[in-house]
Design a protein around this motif. Structure first.
Motif, PDB file in Angstrom:
ATOM      1  N   PHE B  10      69.380  44.677  71.539  1.00 53.74           N
ATOM      2  CA  PHE B  10      68.542  45.220  72.268  1.00 53.74           C
ATOM      3  C   PHE B  10      67.442  46.309  71.838  1.00 53.74           C
ATOM      4  CE2 PHE B  10      71.820  44.418  75.644  1.00 53.74           C
ATOM      5  CZ  PHE B  10      71.083  43.438  76.418  1.00 53.74           C
ATOM      6  N   ASN B  12      65.750  46.707  68.807  1.00 51.73           N
ATOM      7  CA  ASN B  12      65.370  46.113  67.755  1.00 51.73           C
ATOM      8  C   ASN B  12      63.736  45.625  67.566  1.00 51.73           C
ATOM      9  OD1 ASN B  12      64.736  43.793  69.585  1.00 51.73           O
ATOM     10  ND2 ASN B  12      66.750  42.944  69.207  1.00 51.73           N
ATOM     11  N   LEU B  13      63.051  46.651  68.381  1.00 46.78           N
ATOM     12  CA  LEU B  13      61.599  46.433  68.640  1.00 46.78           C
ATOM     13  C   LEU B  13      60.767  46.809  67.376  1.00 46.78           C
ATOM     14  CD1 LEU B  13      60.978  47.280  72.438  1.00 46.78           C
ATOM     15  CD2 LEU B  13      61.586  45.131  71.337  1.00 46.78           C
ATOM     16  N   MET B  56      63.642  50.487  71.635  1.00 47.15           N
ATOM     17  CA  MET B  56      64.086  49.683  72.691  1.00 47.15           C
ATOM     18  C   MET B  56      62.850  49.759  73.941  1.00 47.15           C
ATOM     19  SD  MET B  56      66.876  52.525  73.300  1.00 47.15           S
ATOM     20  CE  MET B  56      66.755  53.183  71.872  1.00 47.15           C
ATOM     21  N   SER B  57      63.215  49.217  74.824  1.00 44.65           N
ATOM     22  CA  SER B  57      62.205  49.045  75.999  1.00 44.65           C
ATOM     23  C   SER B  57      62.583  50.257  76.941  1.00 44.65           C
ATOM     24  CB  SER B  57      62.468  47.608  76.709  1.00 44.65           C
ATOM     25  OG  SER B  57      63.726  47.693  77.375  1.00 44.65           O
ATOM     26  N   GLU B  58      61.968  50.509  77.593  1.00 46.57           N
ATOM     27  CA  GLU B  58      62.095  51.748  78.638  1.00 46.57           C
ATOM     28  C   GLU B  58      63.561  51.472  79.490  1.00 46.57           C
ATOM     29  OE1 GLU B  58      59.302  50.452  77.985  1.00 46.57           O
ATOM     30  OE2 GLU B  58      58.886  52.073  76.702  1.00 46.57           O
ATOM     31  N   ILE B  60      65.928  49.588  78.865  1.00 49.39           N
ATOM     32  CA  ILE B  60      67.093  49.687  77.895  1.00 49.39           C
ATOM     33  C   ILE B  60      67.730  50.956  77.519  1.00 49.39           C
ATOM     34  CG2 ILE B  60      68.058  48.993  75.706  1.00 49.39           C
ATOM     35  CD1 ILE B  60      68.302  46.857  77.763  1.00 49.39           C
TER      36      ILE B  60
END
Ligand SMILES: [Zn+2]
Lengths: 466, 232
Positions: B10, B12-13, B56-58, B60
């Motif tokens: 997760f 890994n952005l 990561m996304s918010e 996550i």
């Protein structure tokens, strides 16, 4: 929303702008729309909409798919409004509506087809309220603009109206899960010979079951998160498509398709997987719109095979291929690199990935390079790679990180040197991968390479699998 | 040497998984342990030389904070004991006191660093950064929804030369606490900044290990530095 004085002023001003542009002999693209929205920010909400509105959105393929939909509708005799020549943001939609309306804003046509930028959904969807919305797929795109998939999904889930009928990609669990309460149908492609059991890409944005968060079992993986999966813990599974491609026959340029339970053969304008998805999505959309299957097949037959993203020509027995590789978009570039790898024969590859605009005014961002599968270019049949442009050092480093032997790579900041740095002897194909922003430059390079290929002794064409 | 990568499925952005891929090239002998979000962190019992976490996304981010909350004191002890950390992008905020949403609601962080972050989901911040680390130039790209506000006693990681630090008024970018390195710089930062990467390897006790592709890294660095100086 009702029309008010402000709306009429904005409309008048926009119409004036459009007329002025016409007088100057210029194409009226976005400008009337920008003018209207600047004067009346909720202009789209007050502008009367055509009786039927079709929208096409999603990360990749929305332009190709809406072009296909428009061509097919036109060949079936439909008259409609579209933003095919303008932009896919709110001002482009407004401009198209303004251009095809009476002085008081009444639409002159009953049908509209709009390509819609997913990031602009908040400023378009609540006003335009499409009857049918096709979403091609949801992937990572420009980090600056689109951040990450969760951000885009949140926008779509929030702004798609309850009444909009959705046409979704069954093989994309991000796309398939959008607005679960809305009426919907799915399209998908059955497992094909090239599909695998595990993901072969760096980026894979579906990691757990969307229902229970448990570990998913993949029935097959096509690329990234595209494929079909199920959850052993809760029973969740990828949805069943109403429109599905069973197999394609590239040699005959056909695909076997099941449309709402009936199998039939349809023409296939281009056999690359992305184009099969685009064609299938267009078929699903137009079927749901009400076109009978016979008409669909006839309209597809008339579609030009020409494909702006992928152009190949034969020169003296060798191939010269132009392939779009959208910079800053890791998925589009990864697909392009895989196509370059899979193209038959020995290849020289040229990479023009810089966004010229960004490169001129700023220092183009490099993070996306590390989400992009440059590893596909590390292949024994790729004999050389030439990198030219402002960020050539960064792309060179990325290629080394992907394991490409350094002796295969030439790189220069001087794009004028790209042709001389590219070996054309001993290869079957020269593959030019270019960003949309430098198409003119890439075309110039193609012309020079073509001349060089012409000067080489003719090459016997070797038979190969398509 | 063990290197732990937290929740790479997760976190890994924005290309930041490139940092770890580069470390693998530099340290082929090291053991890289990837801990999934539903797994037990290696650091709970063991002491890795380096712990990495990427953006990561918010949503996550909220899960990650809850996942790490039981390990608060363990993480504090590791930081105080000199374990190296490389946390990039919004992984930094996870260790802060809180993350504030647009509506004023707050998500409680791990409280290990005296800083807080404010989200603005409709105005993404994108910028170039040029600064310095222990006297050498450092570059990177910023692309984020949050602005970070350091409290008293926070030690910056990079000094701002041009661009924006943790916030528009902050003279530094990133956070340092012992060998905890936290930065919002994307790039990936290790591939963009050979001197910073060298310093990190030295801290890991890998003084004799050369940087992978060092000449090429430095070639790219020199060209980029020139571009940053000209265009910023
Ligand atoms: Zn489940």
């Amino acid at each position: 929303m009702r029309k008010n004085l402000r709306f009429y002023l904005a409309l008048l001003c926009a119409k004036g702008t459009a007329a002025g542009l016409r007088l100057l002999g210029r194409k009226a693209t976005n400008m009337p729309g920008s003018c209207a929205i600047r004067l009346c920010p909720d202009f789209l909400g007050r502008m009367p909409r055509p009786t039927r509105v079709i929208g096409v959105t999603g990360t990749n393929g929305k332009t190709s798919t809406s072009n296909m939909v428009e061509d097919m509708l036109a060949s079936c005799g439909y008259d409609f409004i579209c933003n095919g020549n303008g932009s896919n943001v709110d001002t482009g939609v407004a401009a198209a509506l303004i251009n095809h309306s009476t002085l008081l804003g009444k639409p002159k046509k009953d049908l509209a087809v709009f390509e819609l930028d997913e990031r602009s959904a908040p400023r378009i969807l609540p006003y335009l309220r499409p009857d049918i919305l096709l979403i091609t797929n949801i992937f990572r795109d420009s980090y600056k603009r689109n951040a990450h998939v969760e951000f885009i999904l949140d926008i779509l889930n929030r702004y798609i109206p309850d009444s909009t009928r959705l046409i979704l990609n069954a093989d994309d669990l991000l796309c398939a899960g959008i607005r679960p309460e809305n009426p919907r149908v799915y399209f998908g492609i059955d497992r094909q010979p090239d599909d695998g059991d595990t993901c072969r890409n760096i980026v894979q944005d579906v990691r757990v079951c969307p229902q229970c968060g448990g570990k998913l079992t993949w029935d097959f993986v096509r690329y990234h998160h595209i494929g079909r999966a199920h959850c052993p813990a809760c029973g969740f599974a990828s949805p069943s498509p109403k429109y599905r491609v069973i197999f394609t026959d590239p040699a005959r340029r056909t695909m076997r398709v099941e449309l709402a339970g009936v199998e039939r053969e349809l023409p296939l304008p281009n056999s690359s997987t992305i184009n099969v998805y685009n064609s299938l999505a267009a078929v699903a959309l137009l079927s749901e719109f009400g076109l009978p299957a016979e008409k669909l097949a006839a309209a597809m037959d008339k579609l030009a095979v020409s494909e702006t993203r992928f152009n190949e020509e034969k020169v003296n027995g060798r191939s010269l291929v132009m392939h779009l590789a959208k910079g800053q978009n890791p998925i589009a570039c990864s697909r392009a690199f895989e196509n370059a790898r899979d193209y038959p024969g020995k290849k020289s590859v040229l990479l023009f990935l810089d966004d010229f605009y960004d490169a001129t005014h700023s220092v183009e961002s490099t993070p996306w390079l590390y989400d992009t599968d440059f590893e596909f270019l590390n292949d024994e049949n790729i004999a050389s790679i030439t990198v030219a442009g402002a960020r050539h050092w960064d792309v060179f480093l990325r290629l080394l990180m992907a394991g490409v032997p350094r002796e295969k790579i030439a790189h220069s900041g001087d794009t004028g040197r790209a042709v001389e740095l590219t070996p054309t002897d001993g290869v079957d194909t020269v593959f030019i991968l270019y960003d949309v922003f430098n198409i003119r430059f890439a075309n110039g390079v193609r012309d020079q390479i073509r001349e060089r290929l012409k000067a080489l002794p003719p090459k016997e064409e070797t038979a190969h699998e398509d | 040497m063990k290197i732990e990568i937290l929740f790479p499925e997760f976190c890994n952005l924005f290309g930041d998984s490139g940092n770890v891929r580069y470390l693998r090239k530099c340290l082929p002998q090291a053991e890289f342990v990837e801990t999934p979000l539903d797994g037990v962190p290696l650091f709970a019992e063991d002491a890795p030389a380096l712990i990495c976490m990427s953006p990561m996304s918010e949503r996550i981010q909220e899960k990650v904070i809850e996942k790490l909350r039981p390990y608060r004191s363990r993480l504090r002890a590791l930081i105080d004991g000199g374990t190296a950390f490389l946390f990039t992008g919004n992984a930094v905020e996870v260790l802060g006191e809180y993350i504030e949403n647009e509506d004023g609601s707050r998500l409680e962080g791990l409280g290990l660093l005296p800083l807080s972050a404010k989200r603005d989901m409709m105005h993404r911040h994108n910028s170039l950064f040029l600064g310095s680390f222990e006297g050498t130039p450092v570059m990177g790209y910023k692309s984020q929804f949050t602005t970070t506000y350091p409290g008293e006693g926070v030690r910056g990681l990079f000094q701002v030369e041009r661009g924006v630090g943790l916030n528009k008024k902050c003279p530094f970018e990133g956070v340092r606490d012992h060998n905890f390195f936290g930065t919002y710089l994307l790039g990936p930062v290790l591939l963009l900044n050979p001197d910073f990467t060298r310093a990190l390897l030295d801290i890991l006790g890998a003084q004799n290990v050369p940087l992978a592709f060092e000449e090429d890294l430095r070639g790219a660095y020199a060209q980029r530095l020139k571009d940053f100086r000209e265009k910023m």
